[in-house]
Write a protein that holds these residues in place. Structure first.
Motif, PDB file in Angstrom:
ATOM      1  N   GLU A 180       0.826  -1.206   0.000  1.00 19.45           N
ATOM      2  CA  GLU A 180       0.000   0.000   0.000  1.00 19.45           C
ATOM      3  C   GLU A 180       0.861   1.257   0.000  1.00 19.45           C
ATOM      4  OE1 GLU A 180      -4.019   1.382   2.297  1.00 19.45           O
ATOM      5  OE2 GLU A 180      -2.320   0.789   3.552  1.00 19.45           O
ATOM      6  N   GLN A 181       1.945   1.264   0.780  1.00 26.87           N
ATOM      7  CA  GLN A 181       2.860   2.412   0.792  1.00 26.87           C
ATOM      8  C   GLN A 181       3.472   2.639  -0.585  1.00 26.87           C
ATOM      9  OE1 GLN A 181       5.642   3.046   4.225  1.00 26.87           O
ATOM     10  NE2 GLN A 181       4.916   1.018   4.847  1.00 26.87           N
ATOM     11  N   LEU A 182       3.857   1.543  -1.234  1.00 26.16           N
ATOM     12  CA  LEU A 182       4.490   1.632  -2.548  1.00 26.16           C
ATOM     13  C   LEU A 182       3.506   2.155  -3.590  1.00 26.16           C
ATOM     14  CD1 LEU A 182       7.242   0.989  -3.847  1.00 26.16           C
ATOM     15  CD2 LEU A 182       6.388  -1.323  -4.309  1.00 26.16           C
ATOM     16  N   VAL A 183       2.289   1.651  -3.551  1.00 30.29           N
ATOM     17  CA  VAL A 183       1.263   2.091  -4.502  1.00 30.29           C
ATOM     18  C   VAL A 183       0.963   3.576  -4.333  1.00 30.29           C
ATOM     19  CG1 VAL A 183      -1.173   1.845  -5.130  1.00 30.29           C
ATOM     20  CG2 VAL A 183       0.227  -0.192  -4.760  1.00 30.29           C
ATOM     21  N   GLU A 184       0.897   4.033  -3.096  1.00 28.18           N
ATOM     22  CA  GLU A 184       0.627   5.449  -2.837  1.00 28.18           C
ATOM     23  C   GLU A 184       1.768   6.347  -3.297  1.00 28.18           C
ATOM     24  OE1 GLU A 184      -0.117   5.547   1.339  1.00 28.18           O
ATOM     25  OE2 GLU A 184      -2.192   4.851   1.164  1.00 28.18           O
ATOM     26  N   GLN A 185       2.992   5.805  -3.316  1.00 29.41           N
ATOM     27  CA  GLN A 185       4.173   6.592  -3.684  1.00 29.41           C
ATOM     28  C   GLN A 185       4.319   6.735  -5.195  1.00 29.41           C
ATOM     29  OE1 GLN A 185       6.409   7.812  -1.407  1.00 29.41           O
ATOM     30  NE2 GLN A 185       8.142   8.406  -2.692  1.00 29.41           N
ATOM     31  N   LEU A 186       3.853   5.724  -5.947  1.00 30.29           N
ATOM     32  CA  LEU A 186       4.118   5.665  -7.382  1.00 30.29           C
ATOM     33  C   LEU A 186       2.875   5.959  -8.211  1.00 30.29           C
ATOM     34  CD1 LEU A 186       6.245   2.361  -7.464  1.00 30.29           C
ATOM     35  CD2 LEU A 186       7.087   4.723  -7.314  1.00 30.29           C
ATOM     36  N   THR A 187       3.108   6.364  -9.447  1.00 31.50           N
ATOM     37  CA  THR A 187       2.016   6.481 -10.424  1.00 31.50           C
ATOM     38  C   THR A 187       2.077   5.352 -11.438  1.00 31.50           C
ATOM     39  OG1 THR A 187       3.364   7.951 -11.801  1.00 31.50           O
ATOM     40  CG2 THR A 187       1.900   8.983 -10.177  1.00 31.50           C
ATOM     41  N   ILE A 188       3.219   4.653 -11.542  1.00 35.11           N
ATOM     42  CA  ILE A 188       3.322   3.492 -12.427  1.00 35.11           C
ATOM     43  C   ILE A 188       2.760   2.265 -11.707  1.00 35.11           C
ATOM     44  CG2 ILE A 188       5.292   4.372 -13.734  1.00 35.11           C
ATOM     45  CD1 ILE A 188       7.124   2.618 -12.017  1.00 35.11           C
ATOM     46  N   PRO A 189       2.361   1.226 -12.466  1.00 36.49           N
ATOM     47  CA  PRO A 189       1.801   0.027 -11.842  1.00 36.49           C
ATOM     48  C   PRO A 189       2.814  -0.680 -10.934  1.00 36.49           C
ATOM     49  CG  PRO A 189       1.336   0.075 -14.196  1.00 36.49           C
ATOM     50  CD  PRO A 189       2.333   1.161 -13.940  1.00 36.49           C
ATOM     51  N   VAL A 190       2.297  -1.323  -9.906  1.00 39.08           N
ATOM     52  CA  VAL A 190       3.099  -2.163  -9.012  1.00 39.08           C
ATOM     53  C   VAL A 190       2.755  -3.621  -9.300  1.00 39.08           C
ATOM     54  CG1 VAL A 190       3.513  -2.841  -6.606  1.00 39.08           C
ATOM     55  CG2 VAL A 190       3.300  -0.412  -7.225  1.00 39.08           C
ATOM     56  N   GLU A 191       3.790  -4.453  -9.346  1.00 34.82           N
ATOM     57  CA  GLU A 191       3.623  -5.879  -9.628  1.00 34.82           C
ATOM     58  C   GLU A 191       4.042  -6.696  -8.415  1.00 34.82           C
ATOM     59  OE1 GLU A 191       4.352  -8.068 -13.600  1.00 34.82           O
ATOM     60  OE2 GLU A 191       6.321  -8.018 -12.625  1.00 34.82           O
ATOM     61  N   MET A 192       3.312  -7.784  -8.150  1.00 31.05           N
ATOM     62  CA  MET A 192       3.603  -8.662  -7.023  1.00 31.05           C
ATOM     63  C   MET A 192       4.418  -9.868  -7.463  1.00 31.05           C
ATOM     64  SD  MET A 192       2.386  -7.199  -4.448  1.00 31.05           S
ATOM     65  CE  MET A 192       2.806  -8.556  -3.336  1.00 31.05           C
ATOM     66  N   HIS A 193       5.443 -10.187  -6.653  1.00 30.29           N
ATOM     67  CA  HIS A 193       6.241 -11.394  -6.879  1.00 30.29           C
ATOM     68  C   HIS A 193       6.421 -12.052  -5.520  1.00 30.29           C
ATOM     69  CE1 HIS A 193       9.282 -13.890  -8.970  1.00 30.29           C
ATOM     70  NE2 HIS A 193       9.865 -13.911  -7.778  1.00 30.29           N
ATOM     71  N   THR A 194       5.767 -13.198  -5.313  1.00 25.48           N
ATOM     72  CA  THR A 194       5.765 -13.811  -3.986  1.00 25.48           C
ATOM     73  C   THR A 194       6.268 -15.245  -4.028  1.00 25.48           C
ATOM     74  OG1 THR A 194       3.445 -14.499  -4.242  1.00 25.48           O
ATOM     75  CG2 THR A 194       3.854 -12.362  -3.212  1.00 25.48           C
ATOM     76  N   HIS A 195       6.949 -15.630  -2.949  1.00 25.65           N
ATOM     77  CA  HIS A 195       7.449 -17.002  -2.800  1.00 25.65           C
ATOM     78  C   HIS A 195       6.742 -17.700  -1.644  1.00 25.65           C
ATOM     79  CE1 HIS A 195      10.812 -17.518  -5.691  1.00 25.65           C
ATOM     80  NE2 HIS A 195      10.709 -16.199  -5.746  1.00 25.65           N
ATOM     81  N   ASN A 196       6.823 -19.026  -1.660  1.00 29.94           N
ATOM     82  CA  ASN A 196       5.955 -19.837  -0.802  1.00 29.94           C
ATOM     83  C   ASN A 196       6.677 -20.484   0.377  1.00 29.94           C
ATOM     84  OD1 ASN A 196       3.197 -20.575  -0.569  1.00 29.94           O
ATOM     85  ND2 ASN A 196       3.715 -22.683  -1.136  1.00 29.94           N
ATOM     86  N   ASP A 197       7.775 -19.897   0.827  1.00 32.65           N
ATOM     87  CA  ASP A 197       8.563 -20.518   1.894  1.00 32.65           C
ATOM     88  C   ASP A 197       7.761 -20.748   3.175  1.00 32.65           C
ATOM     89  OD1 ASP A 197      11.733 -20.287   0.933  1.00 32.65           O
ATOM     90  OD2 ASP A 197      10.383 -18.821   0.045  1.00 32.65           O
ATOM     91  N   LEU A 198       6.798 -19.901   3.461  1.00 35.12           N
ATOM     92  CA  LEU A 198       5.938 -20.076   4.629  1.00 35.12           C
ATOM     93  C   LEU A 198       4.517 -20.479   4.231  1.00 35.12           C
ATOM     94  CD1 LEU A 198       7.058 -17.058   6.850  1.00 35.12           C
ATOM     95  CD2 LEU A 198       7.616 -19.482   7.160  1.00 35.12           C
ATOM     96  N   GLY A 199       4.346 -20.867   2.963  1.00 38.41           N
ATOM     97  CA  GLY A 199       3.029 -21.283   2.499  1.00 38.41           C
ATOM     98  C   GLY A 199       2.063 -20.144   2.252  1.00 38.41           C
TER      99      GLY A 199
END
Length: 368
Positions: A180-199
Motif C-alpha cells: 500500500e505504501q508503494l502504490v501510494e508513492q508511485l504512479t506506475i503500476p506495481v507488480e507482485m512477486h511472492t514465494h511460498n517458503d511459509l506457504g
C-alpha cells in the motif's frame, strides 16, 4: 478493483526450481499454450544465459503470440543487449534493495545500485524498450530506501515496479501494509512477486492486489525455487471466486496446463494440491459423499468443470451407505439396506488392511 494482469514466470523463475530443465521445444509449446488461454504476459527467461535459453526466447518472439513477452535482466547493458538480440521489446531489470542483498552484490553501496539502475533504464529506454524494474528482497528492505529507489526508477523511465518477497517471509497483513505504501508513492503500476517458503505465496499475492498492485507473477503448479511461487491456477481462481474478477484467462484449461508442466518436469503434484490436484474434487467420507450426491455445492466451492477437472467418488474406510449404494446402482446391482450395511463393514475392514481406498474390481469381488 482496477484490471489485473498476470505475468507468468514459469519459464524463468519456475525453471529455476532445483532439478527442472525445459527443452527449447517445451518452452515454445508452453508459451503458445499460455497465449492461447489468455495469459497477458510471459517472463520467458534470461537472455544473457545464451545457448538454448536464447534460442528458445528468439523462437518465442517470432511466433506473434498474443501474450506480451518479457526477459529478465541484471542492471547491465550487456544483459539488455542480449534481450534485444533475442527480439524482445520488453525487459525486466532486477536490482537488490535490502541491505543484506546489497552487501553481497554491490559491496554494501546503495549508491552503486542506484547508479547501475539509472544507467540500465536509460540504456533500455533509449533503445525503445518497455522497462520493468524489480526490487529484489523488497520485503526485507529498509522502507525509505525501497520507496526512494522505486520513485527514482519511475523518474528515470521505468514503466512498472515489481515488489518481490524474494524469500517468502511475509504474511498477508504485512504484505498489504508494505505494498500500500508503494502504490501510494508511485504512479506506475506495481507488480507482485511472492514465494511460498511459509506457504503464503498465493495469499500474499492476493493481499498485494487488494493493496493496489495491478500485476502479479505466477507459475503453473506453483513451480519455483525452494518452496515455489504463487500458483497461476490459485491466483486466477482466487481473483475469480473471491473478488469476482474475470481476467480473460480460460480457466477450463488449467488442468491441462498443469498436466503439461507435470510431463515437462517429471514431478507429480501432491493429490491435495489446490485447484488441480488429483483429490481437489474427490470425495470419500460418508457425510461429504452423500451431500455431493444431492448437491455438489454442499462440499465444492466451484465445479470441477470450471477448471477442467473431474469429480471423483472414492470408496474406502470413511465411506457411507449412500455412496456405496450409488456405486453399485451404476454397476446394475441393487442392494437392500441390510446388504449395504453388511457390505459397508466388509469395505471398511479391507480398506484398513490395505491402507487405501478400494478399486471397482475389489468392490465387485466383495459382492460376489
Amino acid at each position: 478493483m482496477p484490471p489485473i494482469q498476470v505475468n507468468d514466470t514459469t519459464l524463468r523463475d519456475g525453471e529455476q526450481a532445483a532439478g527442472v530443465v525445459f527443452t527449447v521445444e517445451e518452452k515454445v509449446a508452453f508459451a503458445s499454450l499460455m497465449s492461447a488461454i489468455g495469459v497477458q504476459e510471459l517472463e520467458v527467461g534470461v537472455p544473457a544465459m545464451g545457448g538454448a535459453e536464447a534460442e528458445a526466447i528468439t523462437q518465442m518472439t517470432r511466433l506473434g503470440l498474443k501474450s506480451r513477452l518479457i526477459g529478465w535482466n541484471r542492471a547491465l547493458t550487456s544483459d539488455l543487449d542480449a534481450s534485444l538480440a533475442c527480439g524482445l521489446q520488453r525487459v525486466h531489470i532486477s536490482v537488490p534493495v535490502s541491505d543484506l542483498q546489497i552487501n553481497i552484490k554491490f559491496q554494501g553501496s546503495r549508491q552503486r545500485v542506484l547508479d547501475a539502475l539509472q544507467k540500465a533504464i536509460t540504456y533500455g529506454r533509449d533503445r525503445g524498450l518497455y522497462v520493468s524494474v524489480g526490487g529484489e528482497d523488497s520485503s526485507r528492505a529498509d522502507t525509505s530506501f525501497l520507496l526512494k529507489l522505486a520513485s527514482m526508477a519511475q523518474a528515470w523511465g521505468a514503466s512498472r515496479f515489481r515488489f518481490c518477497d524474494t524469500v517468502g517471509v511475509l504474511d498477508p497483513f504485512s504484505t498489504y501494509s508494505q505494498v500500500e505504501q508503494l502504490v501510494e508513492q508511485l504512479t506506475i503500476p506495481v507488480e507482485m512477486h511472492t514465494h511460498n517458503d511459509l506457504g503464503c505465496a498465493t495469499a500474499n499475492a492476493l493481499a498485494g492486489i487488494r493493496a493496489g498492485a495491478t500485476s502479479v507473477n505466477t507459475t503453473v503448479n506453483g513451480l519455483g525455487e525452494r518452496a515455489g511461487n504463487a500458483a497461476l491456477e490459485e491466483v486466477v481462481m482466487g481473483l475469480k471466486q473471491l473478488y469476482g474478477l474475470k481476467i480473460g484467462i480460460d480457466t477450463e484449461k488449467l488442468q491441462a496446463l498443469s498436466e503439461f508442466v507435470i510431463q515437462a518436469t517429471g514431478w507429480e503434484l501432491p493429490p491435495w494440491k489446490a485447484i488441480v490436484g488429483k483429490n481437489a474434487f474427490a470425495h470419500e467420507s460418508g457425510i461429504h459423499g452423500h451431500g455431493v450426491l444431492q448437491n455438489p455445492s454442499t462440499y465444492e466451492p466451484f465445479t470441477p468443470e470450471e477448471v477442467g477437472g473431474n469429480r471423483r467418488f472414492v470408496i474406502g474406510k470413511h465411506s457411507g451407505k449412500h455412496l456405496i449404494t450409488d456405486f453399485f446402482q451404476q454397476q446394475g446391482i441393487q442392494l437392500s439396506s441390510e446388504e449395504a450395511r453388511s457390505l459397508l463393514d466388509a469395505i471398511r475392514k479391507l480398506s484398513v488392511e490395505l491402507k487405501r481406498d478400494l478399486t471397482p474390481n475389489e468392490l465387485l469381488n466383495l459382492v460376489s
